[in-house]
Motif scaffolding. Structure first.
Motif, PDB file in Angstrom:
ATOM      1  N   VAL A  16       0.837  -1.206   0.000  1.00  0.00           N
ATOM      2  CA  VAL A  16       0.000   0.000   0.000  1.00  0.00           C
ATOM      3  C   VAL A  16       0.868   1.250   0.000  1.00  0.00           C
ATOM      4  O   VAL A  16       0.426   2.325   0.343  1.00  0.00           O
ATOM      5  N   ALA A  17       2.137   1.102  -0.437  1.00  0.00           N
ATOM      6  CA  ALA A  17       3.047   2.244  -0.389  1.00  0.00           C
ATOM      7  C   ALA A  17       2.533   3.409  -1.210  1.00  0.00           C
ATOM      8  O   ALA A  17       2.660   4.563  -0.806  1.00  0.00           O
ATOM      9  N   SER A  18       1.947   3.138  -2.370  1.00  0.00           N
ATOM     10  CA  SER A  18       1.459   4.227  -3.214  1.00  0.00           C
ATOM     11  C   SER A  18       0.367   5.014  -2.504  1.00  0.00           C
ATOM     12  O   SER A  18       0.289   6.229  -2.622  1.00  0.00           O
ATOM     13  N   HIS A  19      -0.514   4.310  -1.771  1.00  0.00           N
ATOM     14  CA  HIS A  19      -1.583   4.995  -1.049  1.00  0.00           C
ATOM     15  C   HIS A  19      -0.997   5.844   0.070  1.00  0.00           C
ATOM     16  O   HIS A  19      -1.429   6.965   0.318  1.00  0.00           O
ATOM     17  N   VAL A  20       0.021   5.315   0.770  1.00  0.00           N
ATOM     18  CA  VAL A  20       0.682   6.077   1.831  1.00  0.00           C
ATOM     19  C   VAL A  20       1.335   7.314   1.238  1.00  0.00           C
ATOM     20  O   VAL A  20       1.222   8.414   1.777  1.00  0.00           O
ATOM     21  N   LEU A  21       2.019   7.147   0.098  1.00  0.00           N
ATOM     22  CA  LEU A  21       2.646   8.283  -0.559  1.00  0.00           C
ATOM     23  C   LEU A  21       1.606   9.328  -0.942  1.00  0.00           C
ATOM     24  O   LEU A  21       1.812  10.518  -0.733  1.00  0.00           O
ATOM     25  N   GLY A  72       4.409   2.172 -11.701  1.00  0.00           N
ATOM     26  CA  GLY A  72       4.462   0.911 -12.430  1.00  0.00           C
ATOM     27  C   GLY A  72       5.874   0.376 -12.554  1.00  0.00           C
ATOM     28  O   GLY A  72       6.109  -0.832 -12.403  1.00  0.00           O
ATOM     29  N   TRP A  73       6.824   1.259 -12.802  1.00  0.00           N
ATOM     30  CA  TRP A  73       8.221   0.820 -12.931  1.00  0.00           C
ATOM     31  C   TRP A  73       8.795   0.426 -11.578  1.00  0.00           C
ATOM     32  O   TRP A  73       9.561  -0.548 -11.482  1.00  0.00           O
ATOM     33  N   VAL A  74       8.431   1.164 -10.543  1.00  0.00           N
ATOM     34  CA  VAL A  74       8.883   0.810  -9.191  1.00  0.00           C
ATOM     35  C   VAL A  74       8.389  -0.580  -8.825  1.00  0.00           C
ATOM     36  O   VAL A  74       9.150  -1.425  -8.329  1.00  0.00           O
ATOM     37  N   ASN A  75       7.118  -0.838  -9.109  1.00  0.00           N
ATOM     38  CA  ASN A  75       6.528  -2.136  -8.761  1.00  0.00           C
ATOM     39  C   ASN A  75       7.156  -3.288  -9.531  1.00  0.00           C
ATOM     40  O   ASN A  75       7.094  -4.443  -9.092  1.00  0.00           O
ATOM     41  N   ASP A 126       1.328   8.983  -8.040  1.00  0.00           N
ATOM     42  CA  ASP A 126       0.995   8.158  -9.202  1.00  0.00           C
ATOM     43  C   ASP A 126       0.269   6.909  -8.722  1.00  0.00           C
ATOM     44  O   ASP A 126       0.882   5.920  -8.333  1.00  0.00           O
ATOM     45  N   ILE A 127      -1.053   6.954  -8.751  1.00  0.00           N
ATOM     46  CA  ILE A 127      -1.882   5.849  -8.286  1.00  0.00           C
ATOM     47  C   ILE A 127      -2.217   4.959  -9.472  1.00  0.00           C
ATOM     48  O   ILE A 127      -2.723   5.424 -10.490  1.00  0.00           O
ATOM     49  N   THR A 128      -1.931   3.677  -9.363  1.00  0.00           N
ATOM     50  CA  THR A 128      -2.171   2.739 -10.455  1.00  0.00           C
ATOM     51  C   THR A 128      -3.406   1.880 -10.154  1.00  0.00           C
ATOM     52  O   THR A 128      -3.877   1.825  -9.006  1.00  0.00           O
ATOM     53  N   PRO A 129      -3.920   1.167 -11.150  1.00  0.00           N
ATOM     54  CA  PRO A 129      -5.069   0.270 -10.913  1.00  0.00           C
ATOM     55  C   PRO A 129      -4.767  -0.837  -9.915  1.00  0.00           C
ATOM     56  O   PRO A 129      -5.698  -1.454  -9.376  1.00  0.00           O
ATOM     57  N   HIS A 130      -3.480  -1.086  -9.647  1.00  0.00           N
ATOM     58  CA  HIS A 130      -3.110  -2.144  -8.712  1.00  0.00           C
ATOM     59  C   HIS A 130      -3.010  -1.643  -7.272  1.00  0.00           C
ATOM     60  O   HIS A 130      -2.793  -2.438  -6.355  1.00  0.00           O
ATOM     61  N   ASP A 131      -3.159  -0.348  -7.064  1.00  0.00           N
ATOM     62  CA  ASP A 131      -3.101   0.214  -5.720  1.00  0.00           C
ATOM     63  C   ASP A 131      -4.451   0.066  -5.019  1.00  0.00           C
ATOM     64  O   ASP A 131      -5.488  -0.042  -5.682  1.00  0.00           O
ATOM     65  N   LYS A 135     -11.343   3.292  -8.289  1.00  0.00           N
ATOM     66  CA  LYS A 135     -11.358   4.214  -9.422  1.00  0.00           C
ATOM     67  C   LYS A 135     -12.097   5.503  -9.060  1.00  0.00           C
ATOM     68  O   LYS A 135     -11.663   6.607  -9.432  1.00  0.00           O
ATOM     69  N   GLU A 136     -13.191   5.362  -8.323  1.00  0.00           N
ATOM     70  CA  GLU A 136     -13.971   6.531  -7.920  1.00  0.00           C
ATOM     71  C   GLU A 136     -13.198   7.409  -6.941  1.00  0.00           C
ATOM     72  O   GLU A 136     -13.222   8.640  -7.044  1.00  0.00           O
ATOM     73  N   GLU A 137     -12.518   6.767  -5.994  1.00  0.00           N
ATOM     74  CA  GLU A 137     -11.732   7.531  -5.015  1.00  0.00           C
ATOM     75  C   GLU A 137     -10.584   8.249  -5.706  1.00  0.00           C
ATOM     76  O   GLU A 137     -10.289   9.417  -5.401  1.00  0.00           O
ATOM     77  N   LYS A 138      -9.927   7.574  -6.616  1.00  0.00           N
ATOM     78  CA  LYS A 138      -8.823   8.190  -7.362  1.00  0.00           C
ATOM     79  C   LYS A 138      -9.314   9.405  -8.138  1.00  0.00           C
ATOM     80  O   LYS A 138      -8.678  10.471  -8.121  1.00  0.00           O
TER      81      LYS A 138
END
Length: 232
Positions: A16-21, A72-75, A126-131, A135-138
């Protein structure tokens, strides 16, 4: 918290790092919208100072685009992944060139859309579909971010236009926006192919996720060229 989240995202330790970021960056950036303006130097000079202050605050905010690696590249464990700003810059060049192949499109508008399309990520990341973000929250997070950016700039510095361009891209109702959506995917698969060649990685997922999803003649032709070069 922001530093720990970046470390975890880069190392793959935190799903969940992207969400924390995104959450932490939003908290940090809220403070940037409240720079005081000196009003004791006369009305005209105060107005000029206010304009300069708002412009520089906005430009400082955009530094986050230069600092934030594409998720995406980080992941996928890419070494020294590009930043959001890297992606936006090449996409702007692509827009300038691609618009020439589609008569009737506004080239300047295409370049503006490229420059603006990921601007909200300066605040939300940068929130991806895998985070773990729906979609609505993003969509709401990014729309709120663009409203804040409009307020930061003010309409006299183009805040209204910047926000409208972002919504135009998101709504996909103009031919320019549709071209830019294709270019967004094209830039990604170009970069994926470059990382594959440079780092020996298999990034097929990026090609598979975009296959058959290009809607413009330019998008379809450029995809075919990129894929052909990958297979050569």
């Amino acid at each position: 918290e922001l530093r720990r989240a970046y470390m975890h995202a880069a190392c793959g330790f935190c799903p969940v790092a992207s969400h924390v970021l995104a959450r932490t960056r939003a908290q940090l950036c809220r403070a940037r919208f409240a720079y005081p303006v000196r009003a004791s130097i006369g009305d005209d000079m105060a107005e000029e100072a206010s304009s300069a202050s708002r412009a520089i605050s906005f430009l400082h905010l955009t530094q986050q685009l230069k600092l934030t690696p594409r998720t995406g590249w980080v992941n996928h464990g890419v070494d020294k992944p590009e930043s959001i700003a890297d992606h936006m810059y090449r996409m702007s060049l692509m827009a300038m060139v691609a618009a020439k192949e589609m008569p009737g499109l506004d080239q300047n508008r295409c370049v503006k859309l490229a420059l603006i399309h990921d601007l909200a990520e300066a605040i939300v990341g940068d929130i991806t579909p895998h985070d773990p973000v729906s979609k609505e929250e993003k969509a709401k997070m990014e729309a709120d971010a663009m409203a804040k950016i409009r307020d930061m700039l003010g309409d006299s510095l183009g805040g209204e236009e910047v926000e409208a361009l972002w919504h135009e891209y998101e709504d996909q109702v103009t031919d320019e926006a549709k071209l830019l959506k294709d270019l967004d995917k094209l830039e990604m698969i170009m970069q994926a192919g470059e990382y594959e060649r440079a780092q020996g990685k298999d990034l097929s997922q990026f090609f598979e996720s975009t296959a058959g999803k290009f809607t413009t003649p330019v998008g379809q032709a450029w995809e075919a060229e990129i894929v052909a070069r990958r297979k050569a």
